[in-house]
Design a protein around this motif. Structure first.
Motif, PDB file in Angstrom:
ATOM      1  N   SER A  66       0.625  -0.670  -0.234  1.00 55.32           N
ATOM      2  CA  SER A  66       0.122  -0.041  -0.346  1.00 55.32           C
ATOM      3  C   SER A  66       0.844   1.436   0.084  1.00 55.32           C
ATOM      4  O   SER A  66       1.701   1.756   0.217  1.00 55.32           O
ATOM      5  CB  SER A  66      -1.367   0.002   1.572  1.00 55.32           C
ATOM      6  N   GLU A  67       0.631   2.494  -0.368  1.00 59.68           N
ATOM      7  CA  GLU A  67       0.812   3.314  -0.067  1.00 59.68           C
ATOM      8  C   GLU A  67       1.357   3.532   0.998  1.00 59.68           C
ATOM      9  O   GLU A  67       2.656   4.904   0.959  1.00 59.68           O
ATOM     10  CB  GLU A  67      -0.070   5.146  -1.361  1.00 59.68           C
ATOM     11  N   LEU A  68       0.396   4.077   2.047  1.00 55.71           N
ATOM     12  CA  LEU A  68       0.627   4.720   3.443  1.00 55.71           C
ATOM     13  C   LEU A  68       1.915   4.310   3.751  1.00 55.71           C
ATOM     14  O   LEU A  68       2.443   4.479   4.731  1.00 55.71           O
ATOM     15  CB  LEU A  68      -0.735   3.581   3.828  1.00 55.71           C
ATOM     16  N   PHE A  69       1.808   2.183   3.727  1.00 47.82           N
ATOM     17  CA  PHE A  69       3.045   1.692   4.341  1.00 47.82           C
ATOM     18  C   PHE A  69       4.822   1.792   3.371  1.00 47.82           C
ATOM     19  O   PHE A  69       5.568   2.475   3.807  1.00 47.82           O
ATOM     20  CB  PHE A  69       2.667  -0.050   3.864  1.00 47.82           C
ATOM     21  N   THR A  70       4.636   1.690   2.086  1.00 46.95           N
ATOM     22  CA  THR A  70       5.974   2.215   1.358  1.00 46.95           C
ATOM     23  C   THR A  70       5.770   3.027   1.160  1.00 46.95           C
ATOM     24  O   THR A  70       7.130   3.590   1.205  1.00 46.95           O
ATOM     25  CB  THR A  70       6.098   1.892  -0.319  1.00 46.95           C
ATOM     26  N   LYS A  71       5.386   4.543   1.026  1.00 48.70           N
ATOM     27  CA  LYS A  71       5.617   5.658   0.654  1.00 48.70           C
ATOM     28  C   LYS A  71       6.084   6.189   1.219  1.00 48.70           C
ATOM     29  O   LYS A  71       6.660   7.509   1.787  1.00 48.70           O
ATOM     30  CB  LYS A  71       4.857   6.548  -0.246  1.00 48.70           C
ATOM     31  N   ASP A  72       5.043   6.415   3.468  1.00 47.38           N
ATOM     32  CA  ASP A  72       5.146   7.268   4.371  1.00 47.38           C
ATOM     33  C   ASP A  72       5.248   6.261   5.800  1.00 47.38           C
ATOM     34  O   ASP A  72       6.592   7.336   5.565  1.00 47.38           O
ATOM     35  CB  ASP A  72       3.530   7.630   4.923  1.00 47.38           C
ATOM     36  N   VAL A  73       4.913   5.442   6.048  1.00 50.13           N
ATOM     37  CA  VAL A  73       5.858   4.244   7.249  1.00 50.13           C
ATOM     38  C   VAL A  73       6.875   4.273   6.872  1.00 50.13           C
ATOM     39  O   VAL A  73       8.030   4.928   7.498  1.00 50.13           O
ATOM     40  CB  VAL A  73       5.402   3.897   7.640  1.00 50.13           C
ATOM     41  N   VAL A  74       7.207   3.948   5.409  1.00 51.64           N
ATOM     42  CA  VAL A  74       8.487   3.326   5.232  1.00 51.64           C
ATOM     43  C   VAL A  74       9.875   4.253   5.087  1.00 51.64           C
ATOM     44  O   VAL A  74      10.756   5.034   6.238  1.00 51.64           O
ATOM     45  CB  VAL A  74       8.844   1.790   4.372  1.00 51.64           C
ATOM     46  N   GLU A  75       9.472   5.344   4.755  1.00 48.06           N
ATOM     47  CA  GLU A  75       9.985   6.488   3.703  1.00 48.06           C
ATOM     48  C   GLU A  75      10.338   6.936   5.552  1.00 48.06           C
ATOM     49  O   GLU A  75      11.809   7.646   5.832  1.00 48.06           O
ATOM     50  CB  GLU A  75       9.593   7.249   3.103  1.00 48.06           C
ATOM     51  N   GLU A  76       9.426   7.381   6.076  1.00 46.64           N
ATOM     52  CA  GLU A  76       9.866   8.277   7.720  1.00 46.64           C
ATOM     53  C   GLU A  76      11.047   7.438   8.552  1.00 46.64           C
ATOM     54  O   GLU A  76      11.224   8.025   9.421  1.00 46.64           O
ATOM     55  CB  GLU A  76       8.996   8.627   8.604  1.00 46.64           C
ATOM     56  N   LEU A  77      10.366   6.277   8.489  1.00 43.71           N
ATOM     57  CA  LEU A  77      11.347   5.811   9.421  1.00 43.71           C
ATOM     58  C   LEU A  77      12.635   5.196   8.794  1.00 43.71           C
ATOM     59  O   LEU A  77      14.123   4.559   9.599  1.00 43.71           O
ATOM     60  CB  LEU A  77      10.949   3.730   9.518  1.00 43.71           C
ATOM     61  N   LYS A  78      13.276   4.866   7.847  1.00 43.78           N
ATOM     62  CA  LYS A  78      14.066   4.508   7.436  1.00 43.78           C
ATOM     63  C   LYS A  78      15.766   5.379   7.880  1.00 43.78           C
ATOM     64  O   LYS A  78      16.687   4.114   8.382  1.00 43.78           O
ATOM     65  CB  LYS A  78      14.711   5.347   5.628  1.00 43.78           C
ATOM     66  N   PRO A  79      15.708   6.443   8.111  1.00 43.26           N
ATOM     67  CA  PRO A  79      16.222   7.352   8.564  1.00 43.26           C
ATOM     68  C   PRO A  79      17.078   6.354  10.196  1.00 43.26           C
ATOM     69  O   PRO A  79      18.201   6.807  10.585  1.00 43.26           O
ATOM     70  CB  PRO A  79      16.178   8.919   9.227  1.00 43.26           C
ATOM     71  N   PHE A  80      15.863   6.044  10.385  1.00 45.10           N
ATOM     72  CA  PHE A  80      15.911   5.431  11.549  1.00 45.10           C
ATOM     73  C   PHE A  80      16.271   4.458  12.112  1.00 45.10           C
ATOM     74  O   PHE A  80      16.786   3.473  13.045  1.00 45.10           O
ATOM     75  CB  PHE A  80      14.679   5.247  13.041  1.00 45.10           C
ATOM     76  N   LEU A  81      16.808   3.040  11.141  1.00 43.62           N
ATOM     77  CA  LEU A  81      16.846   1.496  10.949  1.00 43.62           C
ATOM     78  C   LEU A  81      18.313   1.681  10.621  1.00 43.62           C
ATOM     79  O   LEU A  81      18.779   1.920   9.840  1.00 43.62           O
ATOM     80  CB  LEU A  81      16.006   1.208   9.971  1.00 43.62           C
TER      81      LEU A  81
END
Length: 93
Positions: A66-81
């Protein structure tokens, strides 16, 4: 019923920021994702887990594209992983 478990390796100093991402997208997840029933943040010394409840495993799988997961959640979490998340889907019997 099904669960989507996403285990995240996030350093302690980044966990508050990652928790903010969780809080930001919890309501949209529950309100717009088909079959979503729950979303919980589980924290332990080793890692952070987000446990998502769904009506079916197919709905859990669909959320991952989904767009919510791939474009929102994943993108915002990337810097912290610290590494790629471990993603698992479970069917409740």
């Amino acid at each position: 019923m099904a669960y989507l478990q996403i285990t995240l390796n996030i350093s302690n100093h980044n966990r508050p920021a990652a928790a903010n991402v969780y809080q930001k997208y919890k309501a949209p997840f529950l309100n717009i994702i088909a079959g979503a029933t729950s979303k919980e943040l589980l924290i332990r010394d080793d890692d952070v887990q987000v446990l998502h409840g769904f009506e079916t495993t197919a709905q859990a799988q669909a959320y991952l594209t989904s767009e919510l997961f791939t474009k929102d959640v994943v993108e915002e979490l990337k810097p912290f992983l610290n590494q790629a998340p471990d993603i698992r889907i479970y069917d409740v019997i």
